[in-house]
Scaffold this active site. Structure first.
Site, PDB file in Angstrom:
ATOM      1  N   HIS A   6       0.685  -1.225  -0.140  1.00  0.00           N
ATOM      2  CA  HIS A   6       0.040   0.011   0.080  1.00  0.00           C
ATOM      3  C   HIS A   6       0.713   1.388   0.137  1.00  0.00           C
ATOM      4  O   HIS A   6       0.449   2.470  -0.129  1.00  0.00           O
ATOM      5  CB  HIS A   6      -1.120  -0.070   1.246  1.00  0.00           C
ATOM      6  N   ASP A  40       0.017  -7.765   1.247  1.00  0.00           N
ATOM      7  CA  ASP A  40       0.583  -6.342   1.545  1.00  0.00           C
ATOM      8  C   ASP A  40       2.029  -5.983   1.371  1.00  0.00           C
ATOM      9  O   ASP A  40       2.863  -5.456   2.356  1.00  0.00           O
ATOM     10  CB  ASP A  40       0.219  -5.727   2.548  1.00  0.00           C
ATOM     11  N   LEU A  84      -9.691 -21.778  -4.108  1.00  0.00           N
ATOM     12  CA  LEU A  84     -10.783 -22.749  -3.963  1.00  0.00           C
ATOM     13  C   LEU A  84     -12.206 -22.148  -3.918  1.00  0.00           C
ATOM     14  O   LEU A  84     -13.090 -22.370  -4.387  1.00  0.00           O
ATOM     15  CB  LEU A  84     -10.507 -23.651  -2.832  1.00  0.00           C
ATOM     16  N   GLY A  85     -12.035 -21.034  -3.187  1.00  0.00           N
ATOM     17  CA  GLY A  85     -13.425 -20.317  -2.979  1.00  0.00           C
ATOM     18  C   GLY A  85     -14.234 -20.807  -1.781  1.00  0.00           C
ATOM     19  O   GLY A  85     -15.389 -20.744  -1.977  1.00  0.00           O
ATOM     20  N   GLY A 133       3.656   6.013   8.106  1.00  0.00           N
ATOM     21  CA  GLY A 133       5.212   6.277   7.840  1.00  0.00           C
ATOM     22  C   GLY A 133       6.039   5.069   8.074  1.00  0.00           C
ATOM     23  O   GLY A 133       7.038   4.852   7.445  1.00  0.00           O
ATOM     24  N   ASN A 134       5.458   4.415   9.068  1.00  0.00           N
ATOM     25  CA  ASN A 134       6.248   3.193   9.548  1.00  0.00           C
ATOM     26  C   ASN A 134       5.916   2.076   8.726  1.00  0.00           C
ATOM     27  O   ASN A 134       6.715   1.002   8.388  1.00  0.00           O
ATOM     28  CB  ASN A 134       5.736   2.755  11.258  1.00  0.00           C
ATOM     29  N   SER A 135       4.790   1.970   7.799  1.00  0.00           N
ATOM     30  CA  SER A 135       4.549   0.942   7.010  1.00  0.00           C
ATOM     31  C   SER A 135       5.610   0.717   6.121  1.00  0.00           C
ATOM     32  O   SER A 135       6.248   1.444   5.309  1.00  0.00           O
ATOM     33  CB  SER A 135       3.205   1.325   6.178  1.00  0.00           C
TER      34      SER A 135
END
Length: 307
Positions: free
Chosen positions: A55, A85, A212-213, A159-161
């Site tokens: 992100h 992510d 698989l769903g 900002g740490n992400s």
């Protein structure tokens, strides 16, 4: 050891990790049609690959990074996986030495961890805390849930992400990815599964998965069944996506999945770990407990398409 001695040992540990890891942590500046943003990243190879959160670089093909020694570089976004992510960048210029990758599967609750990144634009920030919990789940923007997430009380801010969550030996065991609330930080673990994702992003720019769903939750099995299959729990199906491979195989709500491809299935994570690229378009046997009997079916997982 008295309290003063414990505090001094703690301080020395944090300082040693900061000295070792901070040079490998970069601030990330992104400008795209969606606007400007910042985050963190870490150098993970000697030839200029960096790891960050997906992100952080959403909608961008390039970004700029800056290091603690004052150097910087333009980076290309070579691979991004919204389902975990995670994203991989490659620097066009020189980078500091890489951080050492660890193994989050060895973490224990109460263990000291150190978060390094660039919160609120404050480059080279270090916070410390403990592993508050393990095995948390984190919903992503894609709608998928990341399992085995690390919870820490080390202070994390915007900002740490993309920054490093390190153990007391300075090994990267997580990628800081979210702030869940006051005193609650989360990190995507560095383990066997995420290492495979990182490798795929570096080599092909994407991570292919089978699908698989089904959605479900872990439930206890009747004692006789548990003894028969060698597992005390199974995965009870809470929902089946219409038209999915699971639906086509005849699975429905209430079934308890106990085996997939000959391996016991205990949690949704266990299913995800089996849904690798090699499983795409290949028939596999799935065994469920239904109305007091074991029922076998054949399903053909399809490639999962990111939304």
């Amino acid at each position: 050891m008295d309290d003063d001695g414990l505090l001094d040992a703690y301080s020395k540990t944090v300082m040693a990790v900061a000295t070792r890891v901070l040079p490998s942590v970069a601030s990330v500046t992104v400008r795209s049609r969606q606007g400007a943003g910042t985050g963190s990243a870490s150098v993970i190879t000697g030839d200029g690959f960096l790891l960050t959160s997906a992100h952080v670089v959403e909608g961008a093909g390039v970004a700029d990074v800056g290091f603690a020694d004052g150097t910087g570089s333009r980076v290309d976004v070579v691979g991004r996986d919204t389902l975990s992510d995670l994203a991989v960048l490659h620097a066009r210029g020189p980078t500091p030495p890489p951080v050492q990758l660890g193994d989050a599967s060895r973490l224990r609750v109460g263990q000291v961890v150190i978060a390094l990144g660039n919160p609120l634009g404050l480059a080279g920030s270090v916070t410390a805390g403990i592993v508050s919990a393990l095995g948390r789940s984190l919903p992503t923007r894609s709608g998928r849930v990341i399992d085995e997430v690390i919870q820490t009380d080390a202070a994390l801010n915007p900002g740490n992400s993309g920054g490093v969550l390190a153990d007391s030996a300075g090994r990267m065991i997580g990628v800081n990815t979210a702030v869940a609330g006051i005193g609650v930080g989360l990190a995507v673990p560095v383990n066997v599964s995420t290492r495979a994702i990182i490798t795929a992003l570096m080599t092909t720019g994407r991570m292919r998965r089978a699908w698989l769903g089904i959605a479900g939750a872990q439930v206890p099995l009747p004692p006789a069944l548990a003894a028969r299959i060698g597992s005390p729990t199974g995965l009870q199906v809470a929902g089946v996506s219409p038209g999915s491979p699971a639906a086509q195989a005849g699975l429905h709500r209430g079934d308890i999945v106990v085996e997939l491809a000959g391996q016991p299935v205990v949690t949704a994570t266990a299913v995800q770990q089996l849904m690798v690229e090699d499983a795409i378009d290949k028939p596999i046997e799935i065994t469920v407990w239904r109305n007091g009997a074991l029922v076998d079916a054949i399903t053909v997982p399809r490639e999962l398409q990111e939304s």
